[in-house]
Scaffold this active site. Structure first.
Site, PDB file in Angstrom:
ATOM      1  N   LYS A  13     -18.411  88.422  26.109  1.00 13.80           N
ATOM      2  CA  LYS A  13     -17.767  87.201  26.280  1.00 13.80           C
ATOM      3  C   LYS A  13     -18.894  86.148  25.916  1.00 13.80           C
ATOM      4  CE  LYS A  13     -15.737  87.662  30.015  1.00 13.80           C
ATOM      5  NZ  LYS A  13     -16.287  89.078  30.538  1.00 13.80           N
ATOM      6  N   ARG A  87      -8.662  83.773  34.698  1.00 15.05           N
ATOM      7  CA  ARG A  87      -8.845  85.434  34.920  1.00 15.05           C
ATOM      8  C   ARG A  87      -7.497  85.784  35.909  1.00 15.05           C
ATOM      9  NH1 ARG A  87     -14.637  85.798  34.757  1.00 15.05           N
ATOM     10  NH2 ARG A  87     -15.292  87.568  35.488  1.00 15.05           N
ATOM     11  N   ARG A 126     -28.521  94.168  31.059  1.00 15.66           N
ATOM     12  CA  ARG A 126     -28.405  93.247  30.809  1.00 15.66           C
ATOM     13  C   ARG A 126     -29.545  92.311  31.420  1.00 15.66           C
ATOM     14  NH1 ARG A 126     -23.279  89.608  31.520  1.00 15.66           N
ATOM     15  NH2 ARG A 126     -23.227  90.546  33.632  1.00 15.66           N
ATOM     16  N   ARG A 159     -28.905  90.004  36.814  1.00 16.81           N
ATOM     17  CA  ARG A 159     -27.905  89.316  37.938  1.00 16.81           C
ATOM     18  C   ARG A 159     -27.745  90.077  38.951  1.00 16.81           C
ATOM     19  NH1 ARG A 159     -22.776  87.177  34.171  1.00 16.81           N
ATOM     20  NH2 ARG A 159     -21.800  88.265  35.831  1.00 16.81           N
ATOM     21  N   ARG A 170     -16.076  95.167  39.989  1.00 16.54           N
ATOM     22  CA  ARG A 170     -15.806  94.198  39.110  1.00 16.54           C
ATOM     23  C   ARG A 170     -14.682  94.473  37.888  1.00 16.54           C
ATOM     24  NH1 ARG A 170     -21.317  91.973  36.902  1.00 16.54           N
ATOM     25  NH2 ARG A 170     -19.949  90.734  35.605  1.00 16.54           N
TER      26      ARG A 170
HETATM   27  P1  AP5 Z   1     -22.219  89.523  28.096  1.00 20.28           P
HETATM   28  O1  AP5 Z   1     -22.170  88.778  26.671  1.00 20.28           O
HETATM   29  O2  AP5 Z   1     -23.356  89.042  28.969  1.00 20.28           O
HETATM   30  O3  AP5 Z   1     -21.052  90.046  28.711  1.00 20.28           O
HETATM   31  P2  AP5 Z   1     -19.940  89.229  29.351  1.00 20.28           P
HETATM   32  O4  AP5 Z   1     -18.393  89.796  28.906  1.00 20.28           O
HETATM   33  O5  AP5 Z   1     -20.138  87.586  29.204  1.00 20.28           O
HETATM   34  O6  AP5 Z   1     -19.861  89.576  30.743  1.00 20.28           O
HETATM   35  P3  AP5 Z   1     -20.024  88.776  32.177  1.00 20.28           P
HETATM   36  O7  AP5 Z   1     -20.670  90.021  33.102  1.00 20.28           O
HETATM   37  O8  AP5 Z   1     -20.646  87.556  32.145  1.00 20.28           O
HETATM   38  O9  AP5 Z   1     -18.551  88.689  32.523  1.00 20.28           O
HETATM   39  P4  AP5 Z   1     -17.692  88.757  33.669  1.00 20.28           P
HETATM   40  O10 AP5 Z   1     -16.623  88.063  33.304  1.00 20.28           O
HETATM   41  O11 AP5 Z   1     -17.848  89.729  34.540  1.00 20.28           O
HETATM   42  O12 AP5 Z   1     -18.951  87.610  34.650  1.00 20.28           O
HETATM   43  P5  AP5 Z   1     -18.696  86.056  35.055  1.00 20.28           P
HETATM   44  O13 AP5 Z   1     -20.065  85.496  34.914  1.00 20.28           O
HETATM   45  O14 AP5 Z   1     -17.815  85.385  34.073  1.00 20.28           O
HETATM   46  O15 AP5 Z   1     -22.863  91.095  27.706  1.00 20.28           O
HETATM   47  C1  AP5 Z   1     -23.156  92.062  28.725  1.00 20.28           C
HETATM   48  C2  AP5 Z   1     -24.435  92.953  28.041  1.00 20.28           C
HETATM   49  O16 AP5 Z   1     -24.214  93.427  26.984  1.00 20.28           O
HETATM   50  C3  AP5 Z   1     -25.705  91.856  27.534  1.00 20.28           C
HETATM   51  O17 AP5 Z   1     -26.828  92.545  27.958  1.00 20.28           O
HETATM   52  C4  AP5 Z   1     -25.557  91.905  26.072  1.00 20.28           C
HETATM   53  O18 AP5 Z   1     -26.936  91.676  25.432  1.00 20.28           O
HETATM   54  C5  AP5 Z   1     -24.878  93.259  25.667  1.00 20.28           C
HETATM   55  N1  AP5 Z   1     -24.132  93.326  24.712  1.00 20.28           N
HETATM   56  C6  AP5 Z   1     -23.100  92.105  24.393  1.00 20.28           C
HETATM   57  N2  AP5 Z   1     -22.476  92.348  23.078  1.00 20.28           N
HETATM   58  C7  AP5 Z   1     -22.853  93.689  22.733  1.00 20.28           C
HETATM   59  C8  AP5 Z   1     -22.575  94.556  21.655  1.00 20.28           C
HETATM   60  N3  AP5 Z   1     -21.630  94.160  20.810  1.00 20.28           N
HETATM   61  N4  AP5 Z   1     -23.159  95.706  21.681  1.00 20.28           N
HETATM   62  C9  AP5 Z   1     -24.090  96.217  22.506  1.00 20.28           C
HETATM   63  N5  AP5 Z   1     -24.452  95.176  23.504  1.00 20.28           N
HETATM   64  C10 AP5 Z   1     -23.890  94.076  23.671  1.00 20.28           C
HETATM   65  O19 AP5 Z   1     -18.209  86.102  36.337  1.00 20.28           O
HETATM   66  C11 AP5 Z   1     -19.188  86.462  37.484  1.00 20.28           C
HETATM   67  C12 AP5 Z   1     -18.264  86.386  38.868  1.00 20.28           C
HETATM   68  O20 AP5 Z   1     -17.835  85.056  38.936  1.00 20.28           O
HETATM   69  C13 AP5 Z   1     -16.929  87.239  38.863  1.00 20.28           C
HETATM   70  O21 AP5 Z   1     -16.929  88.468  39.362  1.00 20.28           O
HETATM   71  C14 AP5 Z   1     -16.285  86.424  40.095  1.00 20.28           C
HETATM   72  O22 AP5 Z   1     -16.413  86.649  41.270  1.00 20.28           O
HETATM   73  C15 AP5 Z   1     -16.564  84.883  39.637  1.00 20.28           C
HETATM   74  N6  AP5 Z   1     -15.513  84.095  38.704  1.00 20.28           N
HETATM   75  C16 AP5 Z   1     -15.958  83.766  37.545  1.00 20.28           C
HETATM   76  N7  AP5 Z   1     -14.936  83.256  37.076  1.00 20.28           N
HETATM   77  C17 AP5 Z   1     -13.808  83.566  37.787  1.00 20.28           C
HETATM   78  C18 AP5 Z   1     -12.513  83.049  37.761  1.00 20.28           C
HETATM   79  N8  AP5 Z   1     -11.931  82.279  36.619  1.00 20.28           N
HETATM   80  N9  AP5 Z   1     -11.588  83.144  38.774  1.00 20.28           N
HETATM   81  C19 AP5 Z   1     -12.149  83.967  40.067  1.00 20.28           C
HETATM   82  N10 AP5 Z   1     -13.473  84.114  40.057  1.00 20.28           N
HETATM   83  C20 AP5 Z   1     -14.359  83.792  38.973  1.00 20.28           C
END
Ligand code: AP5
Length: 217
Positions: A13, A87, A126, A159, A170
């Site tokens: 994402k 989410r 990552r 992270r 997660r």
């Molecule tokens: P990346 O692009 O970083 O993946 P992502 O989908 O953004 O993953 P996140 O870990 O950021 O998502 P998340 O939703 O769990 O975390 P968030 O920060 O929102 O890519 C990942 C890796 O893969 C990278 O190294 C990249 O280079 C590689 N990659 C990408 N695309 C690729 C491809 N096509 N091929 C190969 N490699 C690739 O949330 C964190 C925490 O915050 C949650 O657990 C929760 O506790 C809290 N939180 C956040 N939002 C909410 C909400 N709305 N409600 C409640 N709690 C929340």
């Protein structure tokens, strides 16, 4: 343009949002990034979110809905892409209600589809820049100089919630609480399904082609 990007942790994402910002001149609103900034700044919200984030659980809806309503209200007229929010179905309903009160709606929902078996390698490899938020991977998307951000030379970091045991939790949380959001949007919005298992450039090209063709949705 107002877009919601859905997908499991590690689906890509954040990676794809950075591309959409360049292409469509929209603001990237990542709930995870906003929470991490709150934590880094030592705010009350950051302290409240800490235990949830570090254990792979969701931060309570009331805190998130308020935080994201503030971010959406400040977004430019050109629009935004929401990453990590909504989410839960409750968060999606609250977002829709708040947009409707201004006569607005989400234009498209992109669902990045990926198998759990690919996620672990993506998450544990990552690395990200604490200054500009650029995202890398130790094998798939390497920086030019190992361990340093291409944009500003900052030391890249891992992270804390990318530890294997937290990633596992997660993913469980995603399947239980976030996957139903896709079903919600299938009834209320235009959902674009994108295979996120291909290389990042390929995923990005498909995503942009689908958004460009939105008029036909
Ligand atoms: P990346 O692009 O970083 O993946 P992502 O989908 O953004 O993953 P996140 O870990 O950021 O998502 P998340 O939703 O769990 O975390 P968030 O920060 O929102 O890519 C990942 C890796 O893969 C990278 O190294 C990249 O280079 C590689 N990659 C990408 N695309 C690729 C491809 N096509 N091929 C190969 N490699 C690739 O949330 C964190 C925490 O915050 C949650 O657990 C929760 O506790 C809290 N939180 C956040 N939002 C909410 C909400 N709305 N409600 C409640 N709690 C929340």
């Amino acid at each position: 343009m107002r877009v919601v990007l859905l997908g499991a942790p590690g689906a890509g994402k954040g990676t794809q949002c950075k591309r959409m910002v360049d292409k469509y001149n929209v603001q990237h609103l990542s709930s995870g990034d906003i929470l991490r900034t709150e934590r880094a700044e030592g705010t009350e919200l950051g302290a409240q979110a800490q235990d949830y984030m570090d254990s792979g659980r969701l931060v309570p809806d009331d805190l998130i809905v308020k935080m994201m309503a503030g971010a959406v209200a400040k977004a430019p007229e050109s629009g935004y892409v929401l990453d990590g929010f909504p989410r839960t179905v409750n968060q999606a309903e609250e977002l829709d209600k708040s947009l409707a009160s201004d006569g607005r709606k989400i234009d498209a929902v992109v669902n990045l589809q990926i198998d759990d078996s690919i996620i672990m390698e993506r998450m544990t490899g990552r690395r990200s820049c604490p200054k500009c938020g650029a995202i890398y991977h130790v094998k798939n998307l390497k920086p030019k100089v190992e361990g340093k951000c291409d944009n500003d030379g900052e030391e890249l970091m891992q992270r804390p919630d990318d530890k294997p045991e937290v990633v596992k939790k997660r993913l469980e949380t995603y399947h239980e609480q976030t996957e139903p959001v896709v079903g919600y949007y299938k009834q209320h919005a235009c959902v674009l399904e994108v295979d996120a298992s291909a290389a990042a450039d390929e995923v990005g090209t498909k995503l942009v082609a689908m958004l460009d063709a939105l008029a036909g949705c």
